[in-house]
Structure formats: C-alpha cells, structure tokens
Design a protein around this motif. Sequence first.
Motif, PDB file in Angstrom:
ATOM      1  N   ALA A  95       0.419   6.657  -6.674  1.00 57.12           N
ATOM      2  CA  ALA A  95      -0.656   7.655  -6.721  1.00 57.12           C
ATOM      3  C   ALA A  95      -0.091   9.069  -6.670  1.00 57.12           C
ATOM      4  O   ALA A  95      -0.619   9.977  -7.317  1.00 57.12           O
ATOM      5  CB  ALA A  95      -1.645   7.436  -5.575  1.00 57.12           C
ATOM      6  N   SER A  96       0.993   9.269  -5.922  1.00 59.28           N
ATOM      7  CA  SER A  96       1.590  10.605  -5.858  1.00 59.28           C
ATOM      8  C   SER A  96       2.178  11.010  -7.205  1.00 59.28           C
ATOM      9  O   SER A  96       2.240  12.188  -7.534  1.00 59.28           O
ATOM     10  CB  SER A  96       2.652  10.675  -4.758  1.00 59.28           C
ATOM     11  N   LEU A 119       0.826  -1.205   0.000  1.00 61.34           N
ATOM     12  CA  LEU A 119       0.000   0.000   0.000  1.00 61.34           C
ATOM     13  C   LEU A 119       0.861   1.256   0.000  1.00 61.34           C
ATOM     14  O   LEU A 119       0.496   2.269  -0.598  1.00 61.34           O
ATOM     15  CB  LEU A 119      -0.941   0.015   1.204  1.00 61.34           C
ATOM     16  N   LEU A 120       2.016   1.186   0.647  1.00 61.38           N
ATOM     17  CA  LEU A 120       2.929   2.330   0.606  1.00 61.38           C
ATOM     18  C   LEU A 120       3.471   2.536  -0.807  1.00 61.38           C
ATOM     19  O   LEU A 120       3.625   3.668  -1.267  1.00 61.38           O
ATOM     20  CB  LEU A 120       4.066   2.147   1.613  1.00 61.38           C
ATOM     21  N   ASN A 121       3.743   1.432  -1.504  1.00 57.40           N
ATOM     22  CA  ASN A 121       4.168   1.547  -2.908  1.00 57.40           C
ATOM     23  C   ASN A 121       3.045   2.121  -3.766  1.00 57.40           C
ATOM     24  O   ASN A 121       3.289   2.928  -4.664  1.00 57.40           O
ATOM     25  CB  ASN A 121       4.599   0.188  -3.457  1.00 57.40           C
ATOM     26  N   ALA A 149      -3.296   7.500   2.251  1.00 61.06           N
ATOM     27  CA  ALA A 149      -2.664   8.301   3.306  1.00 61.06           C
ATOM     28  C   ALA A 149      -3.391   8.145   4.647  1.00 61.06           C
ATOM     29  O   ALA A 149      -2.730   7.928   5.671  1.00 61.06           O
ATOM     30  CB  ALA A 149      -2.569   9.760   2.881  1.00 61.06           C
ATOM     31  N   PRO A 150      -4.729   8.229   4.680  1.00 59.28           N
ATOM     32  CA  PRO A 150      -5.398   8.033   5.981  1.00 59.28           C
ATOM     33  C   PRO A 150      -5.190   6.640   6.570  1.00 59.28           C
ATOM     34  O   PRO A 150      -5.088   6.498   7.787  1.00 59.28           O
ATOM     35  CB  PRO A 150      -6.877   8.276   5.661  1.00 59.28           C
ATOM     36  N   LEU A 151      -5.120   5.615   5.711  1.00 63.76           N
ATOM     37  CA  LEU A 151      -4.870   4.265   6.232  1.00 63.76           C
ATOM     38  C   LEU A 151      -3.472   4.164   6.837  1.00 63.76           C
ATOM     39  O   LEU A 151      -3.251   3.401   7.777  1.00 63.76           O
ATOM     40  CB  LEU A 151      -5.049   3.223   5.126  1.00 63.76           C
ATOM     41  N   ALA A 152      -2.525   4.935   6.294  1.00 63.44           N
ATOM     42  CA  ALA A 152      -1.158   4.916   6.806  1.00 63.44           C
ATOM     43  C   ALA A 152      -0.913   6.027   7.824  1.00 63.44           C
ATOM     44  O   ALA A 152       0.229   6.237   8.247  1.00 63.44           O
ATOM     45  CB  ALA A 152      -0.171   5.051   5.648  1.00 63.44           C
ATOM     46  N   PHE A 161      -0.825  13.100   2.483  1.00 59.82           N
ATOM     47  CA  PHE A 161      -0.522  12.871   1.073  1.00 59.82           C
ATOM     48  C   PHE A 161       0.252  14.039   0.465  1.00 59.82           C
ATOM     49  O   PHE A 161       1.242  13.839  -0.241  1.00 59.82           O
ATOM     50  CB  PHE A 161      -1.819  12.621   0.307  1.00 59.82           C
ATOM     51  N   GLU A 162      -0.179  15.274   0.720  1.00 58.64           N
ATOM     52  CA  GLU A 162       0.458  16.431   0.105  1.00 58.64           C
ATOM     53  C   GLU A 162       1.896  16.618   0.592  1.00 58.64           C
ATOM     54  O   GLU A 162       2.799  16.895  -0.197  1.00 58.64           O
ATOM     55  CB  GLU A 162      -0.357  17.704   0.367  1.00 58.64           C
ATOM     56  N   THR A 163       2.109  16.457   1.892  1.00 54.60           N
ATOM     57  CA  THR A 163       3.463  16.600   2.423  1.00 54.60           C
ATOM     58  C   THR A 163       4.373  15.504   1.882  1.00 54.60           C
ATOM     59  O   THR A 163       5.519  15.762   1.505  1.00 54.60           O
ATOM     60  CB  THR A 163       3.446  16.573   3.963  1.00 54.60           C
ATOM     61  N   TYR A 164       3.851  14.282   1.829  1.00 53.23           N
ATOM     62  CA  TYR A 164       4.639  13.184   1.265  1.00 53.23           C
ATOM     63  C   TYR A 164       5.037  13.504  -0.171  1.00 53.23           C
ATOM     64  O   TYR A 164       6.192  13.355  -0.555  1.00 53.23           O
ATOM     65  CB  TYR A 164       3.867  11.865   1.309  1.00 53.23           C
ATOM     66  N   ARG A 165       4.072  13.953  -0.975  1.00 59.83           N
ATOM     67  CA  ARG A 165       4.366  14.220  -2.377  1.00 59.83           C
ATOM     68  C   ARG A 165       5.414  15.323  -2.521  1.00 59.83           C
ATOM     69  O   ARG A 165       6.348  15.203  -3.309  1.00 59.83           O
ATOM     70  CB  ARG A 165       3.093  14.579  -3.138  1.00 59.83           C
ATOM     71  N   ALA A 166       5.288  16.388  -1.735  1.00 59.20           N
ATOM     72  CA  ALA A 166       6.266  17.477  -1.806  1.00 59.20           C
ATOM     73  C   ALA A 166       7.664  16.979  -1.453  1.00 59.20           C
ATOM     74  O   ALA A 166       8.641  17.276  -2.147  1.00 59.20           O
ATOM     75  CB  ALA A 166       5.845  18.614  -0.874  1.00 59.20           C
TER      76      ALA A 166
END
Length: 199
Positions: A65-66, A58-60, A86-89, A93-98
Amino acid sequence: MTTPTVEKAPRRADATSLAVVVAHVVFVFAPVFLASRIGVSPWLIPLWLWFGLAFHGLLNLWHEASHRLVFRGREANEVLGRWVLAPLALGDFETYRARHFDHHRFIGVEGDTKDAYRLDLAGTRMLGFAFRCLTLQEAVRKLRSTSAPQEKAPSSSRWLLRAALVQGLLVLALLATASIPGRSVLGTLLAAGFAWGFV
C-alpha cells in the motif's frame, strides 16, 4: 544493440484486490475473535501462533500500500494504509513510507533504514532471533528504531487518533464476540482482554 523493453504487467481489478484484502484481514484476525469466543484456555497458545504468523502478511500488505500497488488508484491505497493497516499494527503510515523510501534511495549504503539483511543468523543465533521475535523484543527494537526523529518524516500525531479509533472498535467487537449466554461480565472482559492483549 537495442535495449529490451519491459512491458508492465496488467494490474488486477480493484474489486479483486478488495476481496483479497478482506479475506486476508479476516484470516489474520480470526484467531483473535476465536479466542474472544472461547475465553481463557490453553487454546490461546495456538491461536497466538496463528495470529503472529499470519500478521506478517498484513505488514507485507502495508508495504504494498505504501508503494500504491494494492489498488489502481492512489487514494484507495492511502485509505487502506492509513486507516486500516497502520492502525491495526499500531503504526504511522506516513513515517513508515518516508523511512521505507529512504531504504530504496540508500539501499546498502549510509542512510539505509533497513537492517534485516545485516542480521547475523548463523548457527544458534537463528534460535535467539526466533525467541526475540516470539517475545516481541524484535518488534519493540524495530519500533524504537523507526520512531527516531527523521528530517523527512511527517511530524503529525493524527496516526495515534486513527490507531485509538481502530483499536477501540476492535475491542468493542471482541467484547461483543465474548458476550455469550452464561458468561459473567468478568468472564466477558477477561475473554476479550486476553484475545486482544495476548493473542
């Protein structure tokens, strides 16, 4: 001499991608729901291992998705990443993508946000790393490093509300799964609690 051209691979249909995503989420969370149904027992250990090993997928998927590669449309990738993965983990999402795009911009030089390839795993250090992964120490370390303030990262905390909503729905589903005839209210709460908190 001419430069060879690389043809883009055709993207699969969104319906196929959706089927793969749903099947993968079901596979990853099956041990959590099994644990809720079974209750507190030695089965929690293999179910914990199943979930832990499968969750990496799911992390992959979050990574894909990012990059907007799971579905053809941008919005479908945003919904999957922002409202499901992102909510499951318990992540943003936005911070991860940046941060992840900073990794692509600065790969291997100052400013690279990824450190996985810098870890020294020679000899017995691999066993120590595996232990830190199994006990969530590496996850906490990673969370701390990714939650550091970033100039380019969005500052919204709406992701916390999305995570609370999704995790709340997950807990309710686990409580429903744990509610079996003959099991006490306390037994139901313990079964769902161990499924969510341990597995």
